[in-house]
Design a protein around this motif. Structure first.
Motif, PDB file in Angstrom:
ATOM      1  N   LEU A   1     -12.571   4.878  -8.073  1.00  0.00           N
ATOM      2  CA  LEU A   1     -11.139   4.733  -8.302  1.00  0.00           C
ATOM      3  C   LEU A   1     -10.882   4.995  -9.770  1.00  0.00           C
ATOM      4  CD1 LEU A   1      -8.313   3.991  -7.255  1.00  0.00           C
ATOM      5  CD2 LEU A   1      -8.828   1.619  -7.890  1.00  0.00           C
TER       6      LEU A   1
ATOM      7  N   LEU B   1     -14.893  -0.330  -0.429  1.00  0.00           N
ATOM      8  CA  LEU B   1     -13.671  -1.082  -0.714  1.00  0.00           C
ATOM      9  C   LEU B   1     -12.433  -0.275  -0.359  1.00  0.00           C
ATOM     10  CD1 LEU B   1     -14.701  -2.542  -4.180  1.00  0.00           C
ATOM     11  CD2 LEU B   1     -14.630  -3.753  -1.990  1.00  0.00           C
ATOM     12  N   THR B   2     -11.358  -0.997  -0.127  1.00  0.00           N
ATOM     13  CA  THR B   2     -10.047  -0.404   0.113  1.00  0.00           C
ATOM     14  C   THR B   2      -9.190  -0.702  -1.112  1.00  0.00           C
ATOM     15  OG1 THR B   2     -10.276  -0.803   2.480  1.00  0.00           O
ATOM     16  CG2 THR B   2      -8.047  -0.418   1.659  1.00  0.00           C
ATOM     17  N   VAL B   3      -8.371   0.265  -1.497  1.00  0.00           N
ATOM     18  CA  VAL B   3      -7.557   0.092  -2.698  1.00  0.00           C
ATOM     19  C   VAL B   3      -6.092  -0.119  -2.338  1.00  0.00           C
ATOM     20  CG1 VAL B   3      -7.197   2.573  -3.030  1.00  0.00           C
ATOM     21  CG2 VAL B   3      -7.089   1.066  -4.990  1.00  0.00           C
TER      22      VAL B   3
ATOM     23  N   ARG C   1     -12.117  -9.739  -3.271  1.00  0.00           N
ATOM     24  CA  ARG C   1     -11.031  -8.983  -3.902  1.00  0.00           C
ATOM     25  C   ARG C   1     -11.335  -8.804  -5.375  1.00  0.00           C
ATOM     26  NH1 ARG C   1      -6.631 -12.548  -1.037  1.00  0.00           N
ATOM     27  NH2 ARG C   1      -6.795 -11.652   1.034  1.00  0.00           N
TER      28      ARG C   1
ATOM     29  N   CYS D   1     -18.357  -2.887  -2.949  1.00  0.00           N
ATOM     30  CA  CYS D   1     -18.334  -4.327  -3.141  1.00  0.00           C
ATOM     31  C   CYS D   1     -19.684  -4.827  -3.659  1.00  0.00           C
ATOM     32  CB  CYS D   1     -17.994  -5.028  -1.829  1.00  0.00           C
ATOM     33  SG  CYS D   1     -17.797  -6.820  -2.009  1.00  0.00           S
TER      34      CYS D   1
ATOM     35  N   LEU E   1      -8.518  -3.983  -5.385  1.00  0.00           N
ATOM     36  CA  LEU E   1      -9.411  -3.502  -4.337  1.00  0.00           C
ATOM     37  C   LEU E   1      -9.862  -4.685  -3.495  1.00  0.00           C
ATOM     38  CD1 LEU E   1     -10.390  -1.980  -7.285  1.00  0.00           C
ATOM     39  CD2 LEU E   1     -11.319  -0.505  -5.532  1.00  0.00           C
ATOM     40  N   TYR E   2     -10.098  -4.447  -2.219  1.00  0.00           N
ATOM     41  CA  TYR E   2     -10.575  -5.531  -1.379  1.00  0.00           C
ATOM     42  C   TYR E   2     -11.595  -5.022  -0.371  1.00  0.00           C
ATOM     43  CZ  TYR E   2      -7.275  -4.020   2.243  1.00  0.00           C
ATOM     44  OH  TYR E   2      -6.606  -3.297   3.185  1.00  0.00           O
ATOM     45  N   CYS E   3     -12.443  -5.942   0.049  1.00  0.00           N
ATOM     46  CA  CYS E   3     -13.499  -5.666   1.013  1.00  0.00           C
ATOM     47  C   CYS E   3     -13.070  -6.208   2.359  1.00  0.00           C
ATOM     48  CB  CYS E   3     -14.807  -6.302   0.549  1.00  0.00           C
ATOM     49  SG  CYS E   3     -16.170  -6.043   1.706  1.00  0.00           S
TER      50      CYS E   3
ATOM     51  N   MET F   1     -16.131   2.119  -5.999  1.00  0.00           N
ATOM     52  CA  MET F   1     -15.485   1.433  -4.884  1.00  0.00           C
ATOM     53  C   MET F   1     -16.533   0.887  -3.905  1.00  0.00           C
ATOM     54  SD  MET F   1     -12.160   3.865  -4.274  1.00  0.00           S
ATOM     55  CE  MET F   1     -11.615   2.883  -2.877  1.00  0.00           C
TER      56      MET F   1
ATOM     57  N   CYS G   1       0.823  -1.200   0.000  1.00  0.00           N
ATOM     58  CA  CYS G   1       0.000   0.000   0.000  1.00  0.00           C
ATOM     59  C   CYS G   1       0.860   1.254   0.000  1.00  0.00           C
ATOM     60  CB  CYS G   1      -0.901   0.038   1.226  1.00  0.00           C
ATOM     61  SG  CYS G   1      -2.199  -1.190   1.187  1.00  0.00           S
TER      62      CYS G   1
END
Length: 126
Positions: free
Chosen positions: A56, A79-81, A94, A72, A86-88, A70, A16
């Motif tokens: 994003l 979501l996080t990048v 993912r 899910c 990206l993932y939840c 972003m 990250c």
């Protein structure tokens, strides 16, 4: 078991970097982002007070950009990048940087917005 989970989490964090957030208004169902804002960047988060979720925006080339919601597709969590996708954090889904599912429980790809270049701006069509 917790050591394995910690190792996976640490590997996600190690990739990250801080991703810039650009605040932009929605006008006529579009968002305009200056091309110049991508100097030395591959991606940025686009935020607007009129949208419930961030977008994003990814630079694929000087002429092509991808815009992904972003959110899910499994249970509508934010979501996080990271550099790789990206993932939840809620359920572990993912997605790659094209919005495709790479790890379930999500089974549907992310919502993708069309983009175009116009007068030194990237236009995201909502």
């Amino acid at each position: 078991m917790s050591a394995i989970a910690l190792s996976v989490f640490a590997s996600q964090l190690s990739g990250c970097k801080t991703i810039a957030i650009t605040n932009a208004p929605v006008e006529n169902n579009t968002i305009k982002i200056p091309v110049s804002s991508f100097a030395n960047k591959k991606m940025q988060i686009v935020r607007s007070t009129t949208l419930n979720d961030d977008i994003l925006l990814i630079k694929n080339s000087d002429l092509q950009y991808t815009a992904l919601l972003m959110l899910c597709t499994h249970r509508n969590n934010s979501l996080t990048v990271s550099e790789s996708g990206l993932y939840c954090s809620a359920h572990g889904s993912r997605f790659d940087l094209e919005g495709n599912v790479t790890y379930e429980p999500a089974t549907q790809p992310l919502k993708k917005f069309t983009t175009q270049l116009q007068n030194e701006f990237i236009i995201i069509n909502l």
